[in-house]
Write a protein that holds these residues in place. Sequence first.
Motif, short mmCIF file in Angstrom:
data_model
loop_
_atom_site.label_atom_id
_atom_site.label_comp_id
_atom_site.label_asym_id
_atom_site.label_seq_id
_atom_site.Cartn_x
_atom_site.Cartn_y
_atom_site.Cartn_z
N VAL A 1 0.84 -1.20 0.00
CA VAL A 1 0.00 0.00 0.00
C VAL A 1 0.87 1.25 0.00
N LEU A 2 1.91 1.27 0.83
CA LEU A 2 2.79 2.43 0.89
C LEU A 2 3.49 2.67 -0.44
N CYS A 3 3.97 1.61 -1.08
CA CYS A 3 4.64 1.77 -2.36
C CYS A 3 3.68 2.30 -3.42
N MET A 4 2.43 1.85 -3.38
CA MET A 4 1.43 2.38 -4.31
C MET A 4 1.20 3.87 -4.06
N VAL A 5 1.08 4.25 -2.80
CA VAL A 5 0.85 5.66 -2.45
C VAL A 5 2.03 6.52 -2.89
N TRP A 6 3.24 6.07 -2.59
CA TRP A 6 4.44 6.84 -2.95
C TRP A 6 4.64 6.90 -4.46
N GLY A 7 4.27 5.83 -5.17
CA GLY A 7 4.38 5.84 -6.61
C GLY A 7 3.34 6.73 -7.27
N LEU A 8 2.20 6.92 -6.58
CA LEU A 8 1.11 7.73 -7.12
C LEU A 8 1.31 9.22 -6.90
N GLN A 9 2.10 9.60 -5.87
CA GLN A 9 2.16 11.02 -5.51
C GLN A 9 2.72 11.89 -6.63
N GLN A 10 3.78 11.44 -7.33
CA GLN A 10 4.30 12.24 -8.43
C GLN A 10 3.30 12.36 -9.57
N VAL A 11 2.54 11.29 -9.79
CA VAL A 11 1.54 11.30 -10.86
C VAL A 11 0.44 12.31 -10.54
N VAL A 12 0.00 12.36 -9.29
CA VAL A 12 -1.05 13.31 -8.90
C VAL A 12 -0.53 14.74 -8.99
N LEU A 13 0.72 14.97 -8.57
CA LEU A 13 1.31 16.30 -8.70
C LEU A 13 1.34 16.74 -10.16
N LYS A 14 1.74 15.83 -11.04
CA LYS A 14 1.81 16.15 -12.47
C LYS A 14 0.42 16.38 -13.05
N ALA A 15 -0.56 15.59 -12.61
CA ALA A 15 -1.91 15.69 -13.15
C ALA A 15 -2.58 17.02 -12.81
N THR A 16 -2.23 17.61 -11.68
CA THR A 16 -2.85 18.87 -11.24
C THR A 16 -1.94 20.08 -11.47
N ALA A 17 -0.82 19.88 -12.18
CA ALA A 17 0.17 20.95 -12.35
C ALA A 17 -0.39 22.16 -13.10
N ALA A 18 -1.39 21.96 -13.95
CA ALA A 18 -1.97 23.09 -14.69
C ALA A 18 -2.77 24.01 -13.78
N ASP A 19 -3.26 23.49 -12.67
CA ASP A 19 -4.08 24.28 -11.76
C ASP A 19 -3.33 24.74 -10.51
N ILE A 20 -2.28 24.02 -10.13
CA ILE A 20 -1.46 24.41 -8.98
C ILE A 20 -0.04 23.92 -9.23
N ALA A 21 0.92 24.82 -9.12
CA ALA A 21 2.31 24.45 -9.36
C ALA A 21 2.76 23.39 -8.37
N PRO A 22 3.50 22.37 -8.81
CA PRO A 22 3.95 21.32 -7.88
C PRO A 22 4.69 21.86 -6.67
N VAL A 23 5.54 22.87 -6.86
CA VAL A 23 6.29 23.43 -5.74
C VAL A 23 5.35 24.02 -4.70
N PHE A 24 4.33 24.75 -5.16
CA PHE A 24 3.38 25.36 -4.23
C PHE A 24 2.52 24.30 -3.55
N GLN A 25 2.14 23.28 -4.30
CA GLN A 25 1.32 22.21 -3.70
C GLN A 25 2.09 21.46 -2.63
N ILE A 26 3.37 21.18 -2.88
CA ILE A 26 4.17 20.48 -1.88
C ILE A 26 4.38 21.36 -0.65
N ALA A 27 4.52 22.68 -0.85
CA ALA A 27 4.64 23.59 0.29
C ALA A 27 3.38 23.54 1.15
#
Length: 313
Positions: free
Chosen positions: A17-43
């Motif tokens: 489960v943890l590996c799935m979550v960690w593997g998904l986080q970059q994908v979710v950041l990329k998927a929403t990058a048009a609406d919120i910059a990854p740097v700002f979202q991680i902050a």
Amino acid sequence: MDTRKALDGQAIALMLVLCMVWGLQQVVLKATAADIAPVFQIALRSGAAAVLVGLLMAVRGERMALADGIWRPGLVVGLLFGLEFLLLGEGLRHTCASHMVVFLYTAPIFAALGLHWKLPTERLGALQWLGIALAFAGIALAFLGRSRGAVAEPAQMLWGDFLGLLAGLAWGATTVVVRCSSLAKAPATQTLLYQLLGAFVLLMAAAYATGQAHFRPTPQVWASLVFHSLVVSFASFLAWFWLLRKYLASRLGVFSFMTPLFGIAFGAWLLHEPIEPGFLLGAVPVLVGIVLVSGGGWVLQMLSGLGLRRKNV
């Protein structure tokens, strides 16, 4: 005496489960990058998770220890953790999420090299050196595996991949500082709080300095923020620290190779990212190298066990 035990069904299921979550986080950041910059979202996620960890510490009656100078390595890991995600956020602007997760998870390689240099008990064996050689050979192959059908220009993607590799280096350096300082004996919540606060301050400053501190409050963005704050930065990290206290770290580390596999799969499935043959050709030795470095002792035990079984047959 080490009371940690070998992996059981509960640990294996939780690690999946943890590996799935960690593997998904970059994908979710990329998927929403048009609406919120990854740097700002991680902050934002780091700040929210820091509040949650602070509340958990208050409920448990834990206090931040400052008198013994633990704040010094705490400040260093906070800066390194923030640098890791600054590089990750910037890298995602230029390359695929699947590429980013593979290069980010080279961190165990860099951590092993640093610990070999700093701690006599962490000396690398022949099998682990083989893993490091395979990993770096794979990195070279992955960097050379460019194609014109990529989602970004080859030079731009190369830059993003390089930032991902630097993010893995920063993560590995964080591990070395934690293991070689007074943080090694500090509560996991305290170490995590230093990291989250460092990431929040550094990334928030970077987001405003580069004009990336804006977002469109779409349902997808809010869902992403909840996922990253509650699931990734809070629950998954605490679950990981709980596993480290209960089970053998070498056995857990072997599972880290599954995170890039999930990242590649999620990137291709959810973002329709191309899976380039040249990149996969490099990714395979990188993943094998991670397994050999993280769990070299366990691999040797398995090989010796197979040899004994053959002799008995």
